[in-house]
Design an enzyme around this catalytic site. Structure first.
Site, short mmCIF file in Angstrom:
data_model
loop_
_atom_site.label_atom_id
_atom_site.label_comp_id
_atom_site.label_asym_id
_atom_site.label_seq_id
_atom_site.Cartn_x
_atom_site.Cartn_y
_atom_site.Cartn_z
CB CYS A 180 -0.64 0.01 1.33
SG CYS A 180 -1.71 -1.66 1.93
CB CYS A 183 -0.54 3.81 -4.12
SG CYS A 183 -0.16 3.13 -5.63
CG HIS A 184 -2.65 4.56 -0.05
ND1 HIS A 184 -3.81 5.28 -0.46
CD2 HIS A 184 -2.94 3.25 -0.65
CE1 HIS A 184 -4.73 4.27 -1.18
NE2 HIS A 184 -4.00 3.38 -1.33
CG MET A 221 -7.86 0.21 -4.15
SD MET A 221 -6.87 0.26 -2.98
CE MET A 221 -7.03 -1.03 -1.78
CG HIS A 464 4.24 7.89 -10.60
ND1 HIS A 464 4.19 7.53 -9.47
CD2 HIS A 464 4.34 6.91 -11.46
CE1 HIS A 464 4.33 6.14 -9.24
NE2 HIS A 464 4.43 5.62 -10.46
CG HIS A 506 1.56 5.05 -14.97
ND1 HIS A 506 2.46 4.21 -15.65
CD2 HIS A 506 1.96 4.75 -13.58
CE1 HIS A 506 3.22 3.76 -14.65
NE2 HIS A 506 2.92 4.14 -13.39
FE1 DHE Z 1 6.64 1.43 -10.76
C1 DHE Z 1 8.60 2.95 -12.83
C2 DHE Z 1 6.75 3.99 -8.64
C3 DHE Z 1 3.81 0.22 -8.96
C4 DHE Z 1 6.56 -1.42 -12.47
N1 DHE Z 1 7.77 3.11 -10.89
C5 DHE Z 1 8.41 3.41 -11.92
C6 DHE Z 1 9.08 4.79 -11.33
C7 DHE Z 1 8.51 5.48 -10.28
C8 DHE Z 1 7.58 4.07 -9.81
C9 DHE Z 1 8.63 6.31 -9.43
C10 DHE Z 1 9.73 5.60 -12.33
C11 DHE Z 1 11.30 5.42 -11.91
C12 DHE Z 1 12.29 6.13 -13.00
O1 DHE Z 1 12.05 6.47 -13.97
O2 DHE Z 1 13.11 6.64 -12.44
N2 DHE Z 1 5.57 2.05 -9.09
C13 DHE Z 1 5.79 2.93 -8.37
C14 DHE Z 1 4.85 3.28 -7.30
O3 DHE Z 1 5.00 4.12 -6.24
C15 DHE Z 1 3.71 2.27 -7.49
C16 DHE Z 1 2.60 2.91 -7.83
C17 DHE Z 1 3.31 1.33 -6.21
C18 DHE Z 1 4.17 0.72 -5.41
O4 DHE Z 1 4.03 0.66 -4.47
O5 DHE Z 1 5.43 0.58 -6.30
C19 DHE Z 1 4.32 1.33 -8.66
N3 DHE Z 1 5.42 -0.51 -10.64
C20 DHE Z 1 4.40 -0.70 -10.06
C21 DHE Z 1 3.85 -1.98 -10.12
O6 DHE Z 1 2.79 -2.49 -9.55
C22 DHE Z 1 4.72 -2.57 -11.32
C23 DHE Z 1 3.99 -2.71 -12.58
C24 DHE Z 1 5.32 -3.83 -10.67
C25 DHE Z 1 6.25 -3.78 -9.60
O7 DHE Z 1 7.41 -3.95 -9.80
O8 DHE Z 1 5.87 -3.57 -8.54
C26 DHE Z 1 5.58 -1.54 -11.58
N4 DHE Z 1 7.49 0.87 -12.27
C27 DHE Z 1 7.48 -0.51 -12.87
C28 DHE Z 1 8.39 -0.46 -14.01
C29 DHE Z 1 8.81 0.58 -14.05
C30 DHE Z 1 8.60 1.30 -12.96
C31 DHE Z 1 8.64 -1.66 -14.92
C32 DHE Z 1 9.82 1.13 -15.13
C33 DHE Z 1 9.24 1.53 -16.40
C34 DHE Z 1 10.36 1.81 -17.53
O9 DHE Z 1 10.28 1.49 -18.59
O10 DHE Z 1 11.34 2.75 -17.30
#
Ligand code: DHE
Length: 674
Positions: A180, A183-184, A221, A464, A506
């Site tokens: 959680c 996101c929160h 969510m 983000h 996103h």
């Molecule tokens: Fe991500 C990128 C944060 C959920 C997979 N994710 C990012 C970035 C951030 C972020 C800040 C950018 C990084 C950068 O470019 O420097 N992500 C978050 C969260 O806060 C969130 C919403 C909730 C959490 O608790 O993490 C979240 N993200 C997810 C997922 O549920 C995903 C699908 C699977 C996982 O790993 O948890 C996921 N996030 C990704 C991926 C990227 C990413 C694969 C990079 C994408 C790219 O092509 O650069």
């Protein structure tokens, strides 16, 4: 502030309206409803969490239909051909909707058609017959002008927070961190998801919160219960936990970071040339999320060259400026460095610099001001809220900078401004660091990293993810909860534009392509609605489209997290990972760059799991898509599907990977090709 209506007046108001309803005025002879009693029943059922219900404190939920006109709405639905239930009167309709919600699923949810299973079917057991009658009568009386003007936005907290044992509290804290906090927020002040502080959660009550946690919402969510991630018991535990004050997690000192630093292979013991014949620039670093590993996969042969133990839930990988090293960052705040030149690529250094992190980047600048390639690494942390600069060859941490600061708009102190995306400029010794909660974009000059110069640009809250435009001069970043994309001119060091978008953009890093009508554009999809937009990025040759949404192309639905393209490709690829519909969440679409008004083709990439994230091979001829399965289901843990980009035909599958998510091709990541 919500001001309760005097009980007697409320009582009369509802009685009056019901009397006016004549024979349609509710079951049983008693047609009067005590509105305060009704409000208490709505609270008990958790209805306030999802619905707007006039006159009921805190009933401002936007997940289910607005019930302000319920009496009229029921009659309309009964007459509609789409109605699938068994009710004959408005009261029977409302009763059926409460105790058997899937008998008829209306299309009236605020963010689109409601989904089957979205409303809890357990209210029949929760309410007594008398309680059920009360709320049926209350809802039948709506619309009710006399209570329509009541300000119910600020609810009175409904009672005390449920108590938890120490063991329950610590279990819930861990679940909150795992599922959680991203996101929160750790302190629950809200970001991508709403604030979960007691003044917001107490009025929703345990049942209302459980419903949301179990079933998810169309706004992104996740349906933790339906997915099988949380049991009914854990769902209820979390609903109780978030009604309590959030615990304050510990800080982390430089000494702790240094203690965690592990130089596995010193620089002078590493190979001086690749020890294998593979094309390491076409390697893919693939996150195996729930295995705590990153797979290094050969993009020419599709062989898994090694699975490297990296730590908990690696979020992203980035490459060193030369491409030789893969840098990963896990949600546990552990940075890992993998050497692709080793006979079997493996980790050479690691350091834990926070408890919760999402971003990592390297120094990329080579020019008049020096050669900084592979010199520094930077990690952006969620908790504690800071960024840390590490040596680019050894990962030894040496500088920590707090991002605790003031919100850009109200100038209020924020205890948890988290570091979201980070990118490295190609033409300045500079990182662009996006500080989520304060809404500031920091331009950090790393030429003297112990004494860094930081320019703070005011942008928008809840920054983000984002990426460069095709010239790598402009950085576009989603302020997702504000429905905006901020554009920074990294050359001039100014905020160039703020672009309004559909709900919750996103982009991942987005996609750059040439629109036949509007010239160079950058695209994003959206969590909140099925829309892929294109924003003009060429203020010199196409000033009329620059920093405007010039295309809005419908996708299958919301829940989109990533899109991707390549200069050699004719397509833009889009996923729908977080859509609540099982078929849509594993469906992917392509859009033809020559005809960018609609999707060219959409299909299911697998018959299980969710299709997530795209990456091209080095020459842009093949596209890799992850099937994010379930680590506990043998045969369905996940795989990668590889498509021929020209024909869209499937080329191969790399099976039996544990929950693959992000994939990062060495060459494309070094050169920021997307
Ligand atoms: Fe991500 C990128 C944060 C959920 C997979 N994710 C990012 C970035 C951030 C972020 C800040 C950018 C990084 C950068 O470019 O420097 N992500 C978050 C969260 O806060 C969130 C919403 C909730 C959490 O608790 O993490 C979240 N993200 C997810 C997922 O549920 C995903 C699908 C699977 C996982 O790993 O948890 C996921 N996030 C990704 C991926 C990227 C990413 C694969 C990079 C994408 C790219 O092509 O650069």
């Amino acid at each position: 502030m919500f001001k309760p209506i005097p009980k007697i007046l409320f009582f009369l108001l509802v009685a009056l309206v019901l009397a006016a309803c004549g024979s349609d005025a509710g079951p049983g002879p008693d047609t009067t409803v005590d509105a305060e009693d009704a409000a208490a029943i709505f609270q008990k059922g958790g209805c306030v969490a999802c619905h707007v219900i006039p006159g009921v404190p805190g009933a401002v939920g936007t997940i289910g239909p607005d019930l302000s006109q319920m009496g009229d709405t029921a009659k309309e639905h009964l007459q509609s051909e789409a109605y699938t239930g068994a009710a004959k009167t408005a009261e029977e309709y409302i009763r059926e909707a409460v105790i058997e919600p899937d008998a008829f699923v209306p299309a009236d949810c605020p963010s689109g058609p409601c989904q089957p299973g979205q409303m809890t079917p357990t209210l029949a057991e929760l309410f007594s017959e008398e309680e059920l009658n009360t709320i049926v009568q209350y809802l039948s009386s709506l619309p009710n002008e006399a209570i329509a003007d009541v300000d119910q936005s600020e609810a009175v907290a409904a009672g005390e927070a449920p108590t938890l044992t120490d063991e329950e509290f610590s279990k819930a804290s861990q679940i909150f961190f795992d599922r959680c906090a991203g996101c929160h927020g750790v302190l629950r002040n809200g970001a991508t998801g709403p604030a979960l502080t007691p003044e917001n959660t107490l009025p929703k009550g345990t049942v209302g919160l459980s419903t949301i946690i179990f079933n998810g919402t169309p706004r992104g969510m996740p349906d933790w219960g339906k997915q099988g991630v949380l049991t009914q018991e854990e769902t209820e535990l979390m609903a109780k936990f978030v009604q309590n004050e959030p615990p304050h997690p510990p800080e982390m000192s430089m000494e702790q970071m240094k203690d965690s630093w592990n130089l596995i292979v010193p620089v002078d013991e590493r190979p001086t040339a690749p020890e294998h014949d593979r094309n390491w620039e076409n390697f893919f670093a693939v996150t195996l999320r729930d295995a705590g590993q990153v797979a290094v996969i050969d993009g020419d042969t599709f062989e898994v060259v090694n699975k490297v133990d990296t730590g908990y839930a690696v979020h992203i990988s980035r490459m060193s400026a030369t491409g030789r090293y893969i840098l990963t960052i896990g949600r546990d705040g552990k940075a890992v460095m993998i050497d692709t030149w080793m006979e079997v690529p493996d980790k050479v250094a690691e350091a834990k610099v926070c408890y919760d992190a999402r971003s990592i980047e390297v120094s990329k600048y080579v020019g008049e001001d020096g050669d900084f390639s592979d010199k520094y690494t930077v990690v952006g942390c969620y908790w504690p809220p800071h960024f840390v600069i590490l040596d680019g060859q050894t990962l030894e941490p040496f500088k920590v900078v707090s991002t605790r600061s003031y919100t850009y708009d109200t100038e209020e102190y924020h205890p948890e401004p988290r570091v979201a995306s980070i990118v490295a400029s190609h033409f300045k010794p500079e990182w662009i660091i996006n500080v989520k909660e304060s809404g500031q974009i920091w331009l950090v000059d790393y030429s003297d990293p112990v004494n860094p110069t930081i320019k703070m640009i005011e942008a928008e809250r809840f920054l983000h993810d984002g990426g460069w435009d095709s010239t790598q001069r402009y950085f576009l970043v989603a302020a997702n909860q504000a429905n905006k994309v901020a554009v920074v001119d990294a050359q001039e060091g100014i905020l160039e534009a703020m672009v309004d978008t559909p709900k919750t953009p996103h982009p991942g890093r987005g996609a750059n392509w040439n629109d036949p009508e509007f010239g160079p554009v950058w695209s994003t999809s959206h969590l909140g609605e099925g829309a892929l937009i294109a924003i003009g990025t060429d203020p010199v040759n196409h000033p009329e489209s620059a920093w405007k949404v010039v295309r809005d192309i419908p996708l299958l639905g919301g829940g989109g997290l990533f899109i991707k393209t390549h200069p050699n490709s004719k397509w833009i690829w889009a996923d729908h990972v977080l859509n609540s519909d099982e078929t849509i969440q594993r469906s992917i679409c392509v859009i033809d760059k020559e005809n960018p008004t609609e999707t060219h083709k959409c299909w299911e990439a697998a018959d299980y799991g969710r299709a997530v994230h795209f990456e091209y091979n080095q020459d842009g001829t093949q596209v890799w898509v992850s099937i994010w399965g379930n680590a506990d289901q043998p045969g369905k843990t996940g795989e990668i599907v590889i498509y021929d980009d020209a024909t869209l035909e499937e080329v191969a599958r790399i099976p039996d990977l544990v929950t693959p998510t992000g994939k990062f091709n060495v060459y494309n990541t070094v050169h920021d090709i997307y």
